[in-house]
Design an enzyme around this catalytic site. Structure first.
Site, PDB file in Angstrom:
ATOM      1  N   LYS A  64      89.198 128.431  50.265  1.00  0.00           N
ATOM      2  CA  LYS A  64      89.609 126.990  50.144  1.00  0.00           C
ATOM      3  C   LYS A  64      88.360 126.123  50.696  1.00  0.00           C
ATOM      4  O   LYS A  64      87.784 125.326  50.121  1.00  0.00           O
ATOM      5  CB  LYS A  64      90.742 126.446  50.427  1.00  0.00           C
ATOM      6  N   GLN A 108      98.732 125.367  54.273  1.00  0.00           N
ATOM      7  CA  GLN A 108      99.032 126.562  53.682  1.00  0.00           C
ATOM      8  C   GLN A 108     100.476 127.247  53.837  1.00  0.00           C
ATOM      9  O   GLN A 108     100.994 127.054  55.148  1.00  0.00           O
ATOM     10  CB  GLN A 108      98.127 127.582  54.483  1.00  0.00           C
ATOM     11  N   ASP A 131      98.311 119.039  47.287  1.00  0.00           N
ATOM     12  CA  ASP A 131      99.160 120.033  46.616  1.00  0.00           C
ATOM     13  C   ASP A 131     100.257 119.463  45.657  1.00  0.00           C
ATOM     14  O   ASP A 131     100.751 120.159  44.971  1.00  0.00           O
ATOM     15  CB  ASP A 131      99.867 120.729  47.857  1.00  0.00           C
TER      16      ASP A 131
END
Ligand code: NDP
Length: 305
Positions: A64, A108, A131
């Site tokens: 990422k 994460q 997200d």
């Protein structure tokens, strides 16, 4: 699979949906979009937070960060030990929420078991929730508002629409009802006027439910659950599953769809690996650019979905 299905499959070419190629072209579109924004004085920033040293999570986070730097984004990286307390993590999120150069925050998952992931997700400013897991974004998506959309379902939609732009009236079946894949994808397909069925582990007669699908999405986390004789001839098959299995003495990745048998029947199908997977990071960067534009009241250089 019936003899008739095999004959049909033989008569036409199945489209192999190359997620890696679609993601590569999306990455180049995103680079241009960032260039355009930088010229206008806005450099979108993404903060990635990793707690602990889970090897898979470390690889995802590294990718990422690498991709966000390649796209020209400002990248902030916070690596915290697995002993980090929930209070300290929430304090970091608070600081990132207030930081003006941070447009997107990604924590994460999974988090260590002593940290409440839902509490952490809900602490992220919804405007920076790239997200798309914050209850505000989940609600906006279901109400049809301007939400930040979870990356994997967004990637699935881009792949489906790459095959067929008009989806109205099609039967879509999603196998899996998780908050990160199945449910948000159902909302997106509803927006496109599909008739949507969400199947799960308690669904009765799953094969016949799947056989009704013009669009069949597998997101169950069960290796090769869906075989070719569950697939309607000509269907678009999207395989979200990523499963590590042992075959002939080595570990390989397989999806939730038995690829070869499904390919013989489907109209279009994603492989694993190289299908949905590469789209997820591209969509994360897309969300960061979108969040930056919305936060700063700038016109988005991105194409609408
Ligand atoms: P979850 O474990 O959260 O959810 C799985 C869902 O599948 C549940 O709703 C479960 O039903 C359903 N299910 C499980 N077994 C069956 C079965 N035998 N028949 C029908 N339904 C079943 O998984 P995720 O949504 O997080 O992930 C799904 C898969 O997608 C995984 O393989 C994961 O690795 C992959 N993934 C891939 C991503 C990518 O970037 N490509 C990103 C995210 C996930 P129930 O609710 O009844 O338990």
């Amino acid at each position: 699979m019936t003899k008739q299905d095999i004959e049909r499959a033989d008569r036409r070419e199945t489209i192999l949906i190359d997620g890696a190629a679609v993601a590569a072209s999306l990455h180049s579109e995103l680079r241009s979009a960032v260039e355009n924004l930088v010229e206008r004085g806005l450099t979108p920033g993404l903060a990635v937070v990793l707690v602990g040293n889970d090897p898979a999570s470390s690889v995802y986070v590294r990718n990422k960060i690498r991709r966000s730097v390649e796209a020209g984004l400002r990248s902030f990286h916070h690596e915290l030990p697995s002993t980090t307390s929930e209070t300290d993590l929430l304090a970091l999120i608070d600081r990132l929420n207030s930081a003006d150069d941070v447009d997107g925050i990604l924590v994460q998952l999974p988090l260590p078991s002593h940290i409440d992931a839902q509490k952490v997700t809900s602490a992220i400013d919804p405007a920076k929730d790239v997200d798309g897991f914050h209850p505000m974004n989940v609600g906006k998506l279901s109400l049809g508002g301007e939400a930040l959309i979870p990356c994997t379902p967004l990637g699935c939609m881009l792949l489906i629409k790459g095959v067929r732009s008009q989806l109205a009236g099609l039967n879509a079946v999603i196998v899996g009802r998780s908050n990160i894949v199945g449910k948000p994808l159902a909302q997106l397909l509803l927006r496109e006027n599909c008739t949507v069925t969400i199947a799960h582990s308690r669904t009765a007669d799953l094969p016949s439910v799947c056989r009704r699908a013009d669009i069949l999405v597998a997101a169950a986390g069960q290796p090769e659950l869906i075989s070719g004789d569950w697939v309607k001839p000509g269907a678009i098959v999207i395989d979200v599953g990523i499963n590590r299995v042992q075959r002939e003495g080595r570990q390989i990745l397989v999806g939730d769809v038995a690829f070869e048998s499904a390919r013989a029947v489907a109209g279009a199908i994603t492989p694993v690996p190289g299908g949905v997977g590469p789209m997820t990071i591209a969509c994360l960067l897309r969300n960061t650019i979108e969040a930056a534009c919305r936060r700063h009241g700038a016109a988005s250089p991105l194409r609408t979905l």
